[in-house]
Design an enzyme around this catalytic site. Structure first.
Site, PDB file in Angstrom:
ATOM      1  CE  LYS A  80      -4.514   0.933   0.426  1.00 28.14           C
ATOM      2  NZ  LYS A  80      -5.696   0.218  -0.017  1.00 28.14           N
ATOM      3  N   GLY A 184     -20.212   7.535   4.910  1.00 31.30           N
ATOM      4  CA  GLY A 184     -19.346   7.849   3.772  1.00 31.30           C
ATOM      5  C   GLY A 184     -19.979   7.403   2.472  1.00 31.30           C
ATOM      6  CB  VAL A 185     -22.596   8.493   0.320  1.00 32.33           C
ATOM      7  CG1 VAL A 185     -23.512   7.409   0.842  1.00 32.33           C
ATOM      8  CG2 VAL A 185     -22.856   9.798   1.079  1.00 32.33           C
ATOM      9  N   GLY A 186     -19.013   8.119  -0.736  1.00 33.93           N
ATOM     10  CA  GLY A 186     -18.078   8.479  -1.811  1.00 33.93           C
ATOM     11  C   GLY A 186     -18.163   7.458  -2.922  1.00 33.93           C
ATOM     12  CG  ASN A 187     -14.965   7.171  -5.788  1.00 35.02           C
ATOM     13  OD1 ASN A 187     -15.650   7.860  -6.538  1.00 35.02           O
ATOM     14  ND2 ASN A 187     -13.703   7.452  -5.524  1.00 35.02           N
ATOM     15  CB  VAL A 188     -16.941   2.157  -2.042  1.00 32.39           C
ATOM     16  CG1 VAL A 188     -17.572   0.815  -1.691  1.00 32.39           C
ATOM     17  CG2 VAL A 188     -15.600   1.948  -2.740  1.00 32.39           C
ATOM     18  CE1 TYR A 190     -25.396   8.817  -5.044  1.00 32.35           C
ATOM     19  CE2 TYR A 190     -24.616   7.487  -6.887  1.00 32.35           C
ATOM     20  CZ  TYR A 190     -25.528   8.378  -6.353  1.00 32.35           C
ATOM     21  OH  TYR A 190     -26.577   8.830  -7.113  1.00 32.35           O
TER      22      TYR A 190
HETATM   23  P1  NAD Z   1     -13.933   8.071  -1.200  1.00 33.73           P
HETATM   24  O1  NAD Z   1     -12.917   9.047  -0.736  1.00 33.73           O
HETATM   25  O2  NAD Z   1     -14.468   8.167  -2.566  1.00 33.73           O
HETATM   26  O3  NAD Z   1     -15.182   8.085  -0.207  1.00 33.73           O
HETATM   27  C1  NAD Z   1     -15.052   8.168   1.172  1.00 33.73           C
HETATM   28  C2  NAD Z   1     -16.137   9.135   1.632  1.00 33.73           C
HETATM   29  O4  NAD Z   1     -16.152   9.139   3.048  1.00 33.73           O
HETATM   30  C3  NAD Z   1     -15.884  10.556   1.168  1.00 33.73           C
HETATM   31  O5  NAD Z   1     -17.063  11.056   0.554  1.00 33.73           O
HETATM   32  C4  NAD Z   1     -15.555  11.299   2.470  1.00 33.73           C
HETATM   33  O6  NAD Z   1     -15.987  12.631   2.452  1.00 33.73           O
HETATM   34  C5  NAD Z   1     -16.296  10.483   3.481  1.00 33.73           C
HETATM   35  N1  NAD Z   1     -15.769  10.580   4.849  1.00 33.73           N
HETATM   36  C6  NAD Z   1     -14.479  10.656   5.269  1.00 33.73           C
HETATM   37  N2  NAD Z   1     -14.413  10.685   6.597  1.00 33.73           N
HETATM   38  C7  NAD Z   1     -15.701  10.639   7.037  1.00 33.73           C
HETATM   39  C8  NAD Z   1     -16.289  10.620   8.316  1.00 33.73           C
HETATM   40  N3  NAD Z   1     -15.568  10.686   9.441  1.00 33.73           N
HETATM   41  N4  NAD Z   1     -17.644  10.533   8.408  1.00 33.73           N
HETATM   42  C9  NAD Z   1     -18.389  10.452   7.296  1.00 33.73           C
HETATM   43  N5  NAD Z   1     -17.890  10.465   6.038  1.00 33.73           N
HETATM   44  C10 NAD Z   1     -16.551  10.555   5.920  1.00 33.73           C
HETATM   45  O7  NAD Z   1     -13.290   6.621  -0.929  1.00 33.73           O
HETATM   46  P2  NAD Z   1     -13.812   5.237  -1.479  1.00 33.73           P
HETATM   47  O8  NAD Z   1     -13.012   4.850  -2.655  1.00 33.73           O
HETATM   48  O9  NAD Z   1     -15.298   5.246  -1.570  1.00 33.73           O
HETATM   49  O10 NAD Z   1     -13.365   4.281  -0.290  1.00 33.73           O
HETATM   50  C11 NAD Z   1     -14.099   4.240   0.929  1.00 33.73           C
HETATM   51  C12 NAD Z   1     -13.447   3.246   1.882  1.00 33.73           C
HETATM   52  O11 NAD Z   1     -13.439   1.955   1.274  1.00 33.73           O
HETATM   53  C13 NAD Z   1     -11.982   3.555   2.227  1.00 33.73           C
HETATM   54  O12 NAD Z   1     -11.722   3.109   3.538  1.00 33.73           O
HETATM   55  C14 NAD Z   1     -11.201   2.693   1.252  1.00 33.73           C
HETATM   56  O13 NAD Z   1      -9.897   2.380   1.728  1.00 33.73           O
HETATM   57  C15 NAD Z   1     -12.094   1.471   1.218  1.00 33.73           C
HETATM   58  N6  NAD Z   1     -11.927   0.678   0.006  1.00 33.73           N
HETATM   59  C16 NAD Z   1     -12.146   1.252  -1.217  1.00 33.73           C
HETATM   60  C17 NAD Z   1     -11.982   0.482  -2.357  1.00 33.73           C
HETATM   61  C18 NAD Z   1     -12.245   1.035  -3.727  1.00 33.73           C
HETATM   62  O14 NAD Z   1     -12.353   0.252  -4.679  1.00 33.73           O
HETATM   63  N7  NAD Z   1     -12.396   2.345  -3.879  1.00 33.73           N
HETATM   64  C19 NAD Z   1     -11.587  -0.860  -2.253  1.00 33.73           C
HETATM   65  C20 NAD Z   1     -11.408  -1.413  -0.987  1.00 33.73           C
HETATM   66  C21 NAD Z   1     -11.578  -0.625   0.142  1.00 33.73           C
END
Ligand code: NAD
Length: 349
Positions: A80, A184-188, A190
């Site tokens: 990582k 957290g409604v970001g990439n995953v 949402y």
């Molecule tokens: P992202 O940054 O797109 O979304 C994360 C969201 O969480 C953001 O919208 C952010 O504003 C919000 N956030 C951060 N801190 C917060 C808090 N304290 N309270 C509420 N919301 C908060 O990231 P992602 O790609 O959606 O990944 C989310 C999680 O899943 C991370 O822990 C990441 O390591 C894990 N993950 C992601 C993937 C992937 O394919 N993207 C794969 C495995 C694991």
């Protein structure tokens, strides 16, 4: 700041710190274990408050990737990287290129992909400096509408994992009316919300960013809640999809759900928190098992990518979790410990 005696060091093969004066890049790459293959793992960019916080994060994430790859049945190891900085304000193309050169120094022992704070566009830029990148679609895939972003597969895998947890804990397959709180409604998060909504679930959401909350409220009729109350709602499933350590000594006593199943990495602040969840009767889907969809997707990336093959592999997340839940119930040990033991059987063999 200790490294070899760091509590999260766990026998890492390689930990490297890098500063690029020209771009301002400050980054760490950690490779935990390469017995099964190269250390694949995303690059996270985050405004860490200290170097130690960044080191702790990268060590925990990297170790998790070894266990994740092993239990996902992939011939890969764990690694990582983290960039210290705010992705919204500090990121520049020069910095991302410098990160690509840093990755290249590992000669393939570390393969970089997207994570929180980095995008497909960033990885594409790194690819101009190194060939050791994952999570990038080739021209054929792009033509088929895929970008290489692992988030859709992570979200689908998490949804499959939630169904396995609901079956194990609540004895039901139908998600209609299931109450789910998503942190957290970001990439995953949402995309997970989309799957749950399509299956008839009722959603509560929170995020750091008001616009992200608004989007989910608008699309899924979700109820917006405060960041500090989302874990304590009276729901069926709490799905952490933000950053780590949400399950800790303070929050676990406040949980009212009986299932915690979400995509965030490192959900347990301390390994011992798994015992508190077990004692409280909360079924915890180990994070690196339920969120393996992304690396599964990256593994299949290339000209022979077949959606059906990837989806069949993602379904195995549900099968693996079901086995972990059953073993945990049988021997009375936390699900995280059961998952670790199963992964170690594979990568230490
Ligand atoms: P992202 O940054 O797109 O979304 C994360 C969201 O969480 C953001 O919208 C952010 O504003 C919000 N956030 C951060 N801190 C917060 C808090 N304290 N309270 C509420 N919301 C908060 O990231 P992602 O790609 O959606 O990944 C989310 C999680 O899943 C991370 O822990 C990441 O390591 C894990 N993950 C992601 C993937 C992937 O394919 N993207 C794969 C495995 C694991």
């Amino acid at each position: 700041m200790p490294v070899f005696s760091h509590p999260e060091f766990d026998g890492h093969e390689h930990v490297a710190f890098h500063h690029d004066a020209k771009s301002g890049l400050r980054a760490i790459i950690a490779v935990h274990n390469t017995r099964l293959g190269c250390g694949l793992g995303g690059c996270r960019m985050w405004p860490y408050v200290s170097d130690d916080e960044a080191l702790t994060d990268v060590l925990r994430l990297s170790r998790g990737m070894t266990y994740k790859a092993a239990l996902a049945g992939l011939p890969q190891g764990g690694g990582k990287s983290v960039i210290l900085g705010d992705p919204r304000h500090d990121k520049t193309p020069e910095m991302i290129r410098a990160m690509g050169r840093f990755v290249d120094q590992f000669g393939g022992r570390y393969v970089v992909a997207e994570d929180s704070g980095t995008s497909v566009a960033d990885i594409r830029l790194m690819a101009e400096e190194t060939r050791h990148v994952g999570g990038l679609a080739d021209a054929q895939s792009v033509a088929a509408g895929r970008t290489g972003d692992p988030s859709p597969a992570t979200a689908l895998g998490t949804f499959i994992g939630i169904k396995a947890a609901v079956r194990a804990k609540l004895g039901r397959d139908d998600l209609t009316g299931l109450r789910v709180a998503i942190q957290g409604v970001g990439n995953v998060g949402y995309r997970l919300a989309q799957h749950l909504f399509d299956a008839g679930a009722k959603l509560w959401v929170t995020d750091l960013h008001a616009a992200a909350i608004e989007r989910a409220v608008h699309a899924f009729g979700a109820t917006a809640v405060n960041m500090d109350e989302v874990h304590a709602l009276d729901v069926d499933v709490f799905a952490p999809c933000a950053l780590g350590a949400i399950l800790n000594d303070r929050t676990i006593p406040q949980l009212r759900t009986t299932i915690v199943a979400g995509a965030a990495n490192n959900q347990l602040a301390k390994t011992r928190n798994g015992h508190a969840l077990l004692e409280k009767g909360v079924l915890y889907a180990p994070d690196y098992v339920i969120n393996a969809g992304g690396i599964i997707d990256i593994y299949y990336e290339g000209p022979d990518y077949k959606t059906e093959t990837v989806h069949a592999h993602l379904e195995r997340i549900g099968t693996t979790l079901t086995e972990i839940f059953a073993r945990s119930a049988k021997v009375g040990r936390p699900t995280g410990e059961i998952a670790d033991a199963m992964a170690e059987e594979i990568f230490k063999r």
